[in-house]
Scaffold this active site. Structure first.
Site, PDB file in Angstrom:
ATOM      1  N   ARG A  62       0.809  -1.206   0.000  1.00  0.00           N
ATOM      2  CA  ARG A  62       0.000   0.000   0.000  1.00  0.00           C
ATOM      3  C   ARG A  62       0.853   1.271   0.000  1.00  0.00           C
ATOM      4  O   ARG A  62       0.480   2.283  -0.586  1.00  0.00           O
ATOM      5  CB  ARG A  62      -0.889  -0.050   1.242  1.00  0.00           C
ATOM      6  N   VAL A 102      -7.368   3.518  15.549  1.00  0.00           N
ATOM      7  CA  VAL A 102      -6.772   3.972  14.286  1.00  0.00           C
ATOM      8  C   VAL A 102      -7.285   3.156  13.087  1.00  0.00           C
ATOM      9  O   VAL A 102      -7.677   3.717  12.066  1.00  0.00           O
ATOM     10  CB  VAL A 102      -5.227   3.950  14.360  1.00  0.00           C
ATOM     11  N   ARG A 129       8.289  -8.592   5.686  1.00  0.00           N
ATOM     12  CA  ARG A 129       8.005  -7.252   5.135  1.00  0.00           C
ATOM     13  C   ARG A 129       8.582  -6.161   6.038  1.00  0.00           C
ATOM     14  O   ARG A 129       8.959  -5.098   5.545  1.00  0.00           O
ATOM     15  CB  ARG A 129       6.497  -7.021   5.068  1.00  0.00           C
ATOM     16  N   ASP A 153       0.623   0.230  15.594  1.00  0.00           N
ATOM     17  CA  ASP A 153       1.562  -0.812  15.165  1.00  0.00           C
ATOM     18  C   ASP A 153       2.157  -1.593  16.345  1.00  0.00           C
ATOM     19  O   ASP A 153       2.913  -2.542  16.141  1.00  0.00           O
ATOM     20  CB  ASP A 153       2.697  -0.195  14.330  1.00  0.00           C
ATOM     21  N   ARG A 190      -8.796   1.154   4.655  1.00  0.00           N
ATOM     22  CA  ARG A 190      -7.648   2.006   4.341  1.00  0.00           C
ATOM     23  C   ARG A 190      -7.786   2.780   3.028  1.00  0.00           C
ATOM     24  O   ARG A 190      -7.008   2.567   2.089  1.00  0.00           O
ATOM     25  CB  ARG A 190      -6.361   1.186   4.324  1.00  0.00           C
TER      26      ARG A 190
HETATM   27  C1  UD1 Z   1       1.164   4.487   8.287  1.00  0.00           C
HETATM   28  C2  UD1 Z   1       2.150   3.379   8.563  1.00  0.00           C
HETATM   29  C3  UD1 Z   1       1.466   2.227   9.278  1.00  0.00           C
HETATM   30  C4  UD1 Z   1       0.752   2.718  10.523  1.00  0.00           C
HETATM   31  C5  UD1 Z   1      -0.152   3.899  10.204  1.00  0.00           C
HETATM   32  C6  UD1 Z   1      -0.762   4.524  11.448  1.00  0.00           C
HETATM   33  C7  UD1 Z   1       3.721   3.589   6.721  1.00  0.00           C
HETATM   34  C8  UD1 Z   1       4.260   3.018   5.461  1.00  0.00           C
HETATM   35  N1  UD1 Z   1       2.698   2.924   7.289  1.00  0.00           N
HETATM   36  O1  UD1 Z   1       0.170   3.961   7.419  1.00  0.00           O
HETATM   37  O2  UD1 Z   1       2.458   1.258   9.632  1.00  0.00           O
HETATM   38  O3  UD1 Z   1      -0.032   1.678  11.073  1.00  0.00           O
HETATM   39  O4  UD1 Z   1       0.593   4.924   9.528  1.00  0.00           O
HETATM   40  O5  UD1 Z   1       0.220   4.891  12.347  1.00  0.00           O
HETATM   41  O6  UD1 Z   1       4.204   4.589   7.218  1.00  0.00           O
HETATM   42  N2  UD1 Z   1      -7.383   7.002   6.354  1.00  0.00           N
HETATM   43  C9  UD1 Z   1      -8.501   7.398   5.660  1.00  0.00           C
HETATM   44  N3  UD1 Z   1      -8.320   8.097   4.502  1.00  0.00           N
HETATM   45  C10 UD1 Z   1      -7.079   8.404   4.023  1.00  0.00           C
HETATM   46  C11 UD1 Z   1      -5.948   8.004   4.740  1.00  0.00           C
HETATM   47  C12 UD1 Z   1      -6.124   7.287   5.905  1.00  0.00           C
HETATM   48  O7  UD1 Z   1      -9.627   7.135   6.070  1.00  0.00           O
HETATM   49  O8  UD1 Z   1      -7.003   9.047   2.956  1.00  0.00           O
HETATM   50  C13 UD1 Z   1      -7.558   6.210   7.595  1.00  0.00           C
HETATM   51  C14 UD1 Z   1      -6.978   4.805   7.439  1.00  0.00           C
HETATM   52  O9  UD1 Z   1      -7.907   3.940   6.841  1.00  0.00           O
HETATM   53  C15 UD1 Z   1      -6.689   4.444   8.879  1.00  0.00           C
HETATM   54  C16 UD1 Z   1      -6.257   5.793   9.479  1.00  0.00           C
HETATM   55  O10 UD1 Z   1      -6.783   6.789   8.625  1.00  0.00           O
HETATM   56  O11 UD1 Z   1      -7.845   3.988   9.518  1.00  0.00           O
HETATM   57  C17 UD1 Z   1      -4.742   5.964   9.617  1.00  0.00           C
HETATM   58  O12 UD1 Z   1      -4.141   5.872   8.353  1.00  0.00           O
HETATM   59  P1  UD1 Z   1      -2.763   6.576   7.967  1.00  0.00           P
HETATM   60  O13 UD1 Z   1      -2.299   7.432   9.108  1.00  0.00           O
HETATM   61  O14 UD1 Z   1      -2.925   7.222   6.638  1.00  0.00           O
HETATM   62  O15 UD1 Z   1      -1.809   5.331   7.849  1.00  0.00           O
HETATM   63  P2  UD1 Z   1      -0.838   4.944   6.662  1.00  0.00           P
HETATM   64  O16 UD1 Z   1      -0.094   6.147   6.193  1.00  0.00           O
HETATM   65  O17 UD1 Z   1      -1.562   4.112   5.674  1.00  0.00           O
END
Ligand code: UD1
Length: 416
Positions: free
Chosen positions: A92, A325, A395, A303, A121
């Site tokens: 992702r 989260v 990973r 995490d 996500r």
């Molecule tokens: C990053 C980390 C991941 C960690 C997460 C939260 C990386 C590569 N991965 O993932 O290991 O678990 O932060 O600390 O750095 N969301 C939405 N819309 C969006 C974006 C996010 O609804 O456009 C939601 C997601 O579904 C989730 C929450 O927001 O429920 C947190 O997501 P986000 O902070 O974006 O995590 P990642 O960047 O995917």
């Protein structure tokens, strides 16, 4: 598919060196696309996700070499701005090339990442706020098409501090020759590391308490950058020390990145000592029960939730873990129950009644951190555990079984 065979019951004692951060290196690798130059990244962990990002950069036209924890990335000949489905669906974090490609070419075409084992996500926040910065967005055939236009606004305010959205916005803003403000931004240490990289490359970024200001530059230059240590890997081994009643020195760990995690390790009854080069965790007794809620940084990291479920499974009393989260991030609970844990799930809340001992069992990993929880449980359990689908662990954990073995664990990889 490889498995881990674990004979539980050995307390972990000795020193483990913490590797470079997976979640810091991935966005920095994406950001090299903006430089049209040669970048050297040091302290890079040898992980499958790093290999996947390398493959994506190579697909786009970059020359990527990895030797002795160093990545050399030459992005001078990058001519493509499309991240294809086959690569995005395996990881992702591939969507992080979106901001960088927009910065370099003024356009990008990126496959939608689709569902994921730990919840839906979506990337709606990435798109909504890029659009506020003037990017035209359309969806076609499972791909997002992005085209940079004149920006009506120079301030965006995130309703939720998404890590990935903040990173994509920072990268795109670093290409704009004006000042952009990202309010309500994520505050994770990995955001600071990306800011440090982009600043060294020629942009000017300050990130403080969720307020990020970016003054972009027409051209970013290739630089040398050293990645921060992996706070989640360090936290995982800290939990392993507490769970096995061991004594571990985590060399290179940054206690300032681990505040909420070390607080809970200490609440569980282990001694936490800050040392000149890392942290030492000493545990003698059964862990105490805990209450914890996952939150964006500086809160308790999602995490680390699974690993703490393993820890509280043998806690002295009833623990309550709330996951705010991600939805659907309790897949490890059913597997831990197969090892004798007593866990009840109601929506986003898990209630864990501590048992005195876990018992070894065959278990299957559903995602990276769930896998870490099962390995930890296996290390503490009585008898033998066989952990299936360890490719999820590869990973995000570098040489996990070797590191654990070096501090007294009985763990072996069986190649099938
Ligand atoms: C990053 C980390 C991941 C960690 C997460 C939260 C990386 C590569 N991965 O993932 O290991 O678990 O932060 O600390 O750095 N969301 C939405 N819309 C969006 C974006 C996010 O609804 O456009 C939601 C997601 O579904 C989730 C929450 O927001 O429920 C947190 O997501 P986000 O902070 O974006 O995590 P990642 O960047 O995917």
């Amino acid at each position: 598919m490889d498995t881990f065979v674990i004979e539980g019951g050995n307390p972990l004692r000795g020193t483990i060196r913490v590797s470079g951060s997976k979640n810091a290196v991935l966005p920095i690798m994406a950001a090299t696309l903006m430089t049209a130059d040669i970048t050297e990244i040091d302290n890079v962990p040898n992980l499958r996700d790093v290999q996947t990002m390398s493959k994506l950069l190579t697909h786009l036209g970059a020359d990527v070499r990895f030797t002795h924890r160093r990545l050399f990335i030459n992005t001078r000949k990058v001519r493509s701005w499309e991240a294809p489905y086959d690569l995005v669906r395996t990881m992702r974090a591939s969507v992080l090339v979106m901001g960088a490609l927009l910065g370099r070419f003024g356009k990008a075409r990126v496959s939608l990442p689709g569902g994921c084992a730990i919840g839906a996500r979506p990337i709606d926040l990435h798109l909504k706020h890029l659009s506020a910065l003037g990017v035209e967005i359309s969806l076609k055939d499972g791909y997002v098409h992005l085209q940079a236009k004149h920006a009506p606004k120079s301030t965006v305010r995130l309703a939720y501090p998404s890590v990935g959205a903040t990173e994509n916005l920072m990268m795109y803003a670093a290409s704009l020759s004006r000042r952009t403000v990202i309010a309500g931004a994520a505050r994770e240490p990995e955001i600071d590391d990306l800011a440090a990289f982009l600043t060294a490359a020629g942009a000017k970024i300050t990130a403080r308490r969720g307020h990020v200001e970016v003054s972009g530059a027409d051209r970013l230059a290739g630089v040398q950058h050293r990645v921060i240590p992996d706070r989640i890997e360090a936290g995982t081994f800290a939990a392993a020390a507490a769970l096995t009643r061991g004594d571990l020195h985590l060399a290179g760990a940054r206690p300032d990145h681990l505040g909420a995690v070390l607080k809970k390790i200490s609440d569980a009854g282990a001694r936490v000592e800050e040392e000149p080069d890392g942290v030492r965790i000493v545990a003698r007794n059964r862990p105490r029960s805990l209450t914890l809620t996952t939150m964006p940084y500086p809160g308790f990291p999602t995490d680390m939730q699974a690993q703490f479920m393993a820890l509280t499974s043998v806690g002295d009393g009833t623990s309550v873990i709330t996951e705010t989260v991600f939805e659907n991030r309790f897949m490890h609970a059913a597997e831990l129950s197969r090892m004798g844990a007593n866990i009840a799930i109601d929506g986003r809340v898990a209630v864990i009644k501590g048992v005195r001992d876990l018992k070894g069992a065959p278990v299957t990993v559903s995602d990276l951190r769930a896998g870490a929880a099962l390995v930890l449980a296996g290390l503490a359990a009585k008898g033998r555990s066989v952990v299936h689908r360890v490719y999820h662990l590869d990973r995000g954990y570098e040489s996990m079984e070797k590191k654990l073995k070096s501090v007294g664990a009985s763990i072996a990889r069986r190649r099938n």
